[in-house]
Design an enzyme around this catalytic site. Sequence first.
Site, PDB file in Angstrom:
ATOM      1  CD  GLU A 160      -3.025  -1.036   2.241  1.00 34.40           C
ATOM      2  OE1 GLU A 160      -2.738  -0.326   3.233  1.00 34.40           O
ATOM      3  OE2 GLU A 160      -4.035  -1.765   2.193  1.00 34.40           O
ATOM      4  CG  HIS A 194      -8.941   0.990   2.588  1.00 32.13           C
ATOM      5  ND1 HIS A 194      -7.947   1.776   2.055  1.00 32.13           N
ATOM      6  CD2 HIS A 194      -8.315   0.081   3.387  1.00 32.13           C
ATOM      7  CE1 HIS A 194      -6.768   1.371   2.514  1.00 32.13           C
ATOM      8  NE2 HIS A 194      -6.966   0.351   3.312  1.00 32.13           N
TER       9      HIS A 194
END
Length: 319
Positions: A160, A194
């Site tokens: 990430e 997300h």
Amino acid sequence: MELTNGLVNTLLANTTCGSFALIYIAGFYLFRDASANLSRDHPKTIASRIKSVILASIVIPIIVWSELYMSGTFGNMSIKNQISSMSIRLGLYDPTNSWHIIHIISPLLLTMILFLGPLTLLWFEEELPFQQNFNFQKDAVEHLRSLEGQRNYIAAPFTEEFVFRACEIALLYQAGHSKKYLIFISPIWFGTAHLHHVWEKYRQYGSNKKALKRALLSSSFQFAYTTVFGWYASFVFVRTGSVWPPFLCHSFCNMMGFPNVEGISYQKKWEQIAQVIVYLHVHMVDLVIWANYIVGVILFYNLIYYLTPSASQSGSIYW
């Protein structure tokens, strides 16, 4: 090596960064066994997703390189110099270098200061390393070796940060965006990545109207706090010019979880002490924990620039 910015089309750079979120999560659903209907914490799901984010972390920097190359960023550089330039842009400094180690650890220390309150609570509960209720083999070694531990503390934080910090900022910087844009706007795509949890939570909560509301509320909150964390991680990356500090900070935050300020109530009992002393002790400890939450935030604010030095002796190219 001089690195100039402003050579990539702004719209193209931002659109590409948006596509990174899609590429990153696409593998979660392309490589899963749809018929099995497994949860995100099932070993097969975790293994599949780790493989998919590793693949995304290979594809995405190639996309960054191709856009920089087509924009003329590298000029007449040799392949060797292009690789060197990309490693600088992506913050891939040698983490074992003594200079880098100090400058990699200091942002982690800053993050720990921010979590001074939760760490104080763990200290009173004797759950920190080398304390009575901490088992190094079980709580550290075995947990990190598990698939869930590898996902939470290694694969997810590194990929990430590499994709949503290093790759995105490298591209947006080359499009001429300001530091404020790199720090505060680029993490929106990190938060957006997300939002796919809406579907997972919808199924988890029962796949009905009430479940949809809960899933939307939960995922909206997750979008908000991941975006806010992205501000901090982007700041650390821009300040240090290295991907390793935000990776370590991200991993540590995953270990700590979201601070539960509502749950601050030290309840440990001392059987051989008078009830009134226990009462005073408990409430004094609560006060200390609350105070350290506040002190941690104050220290974090005042030390943020001191504890985020550049990982390169020549300074961060982004700062």
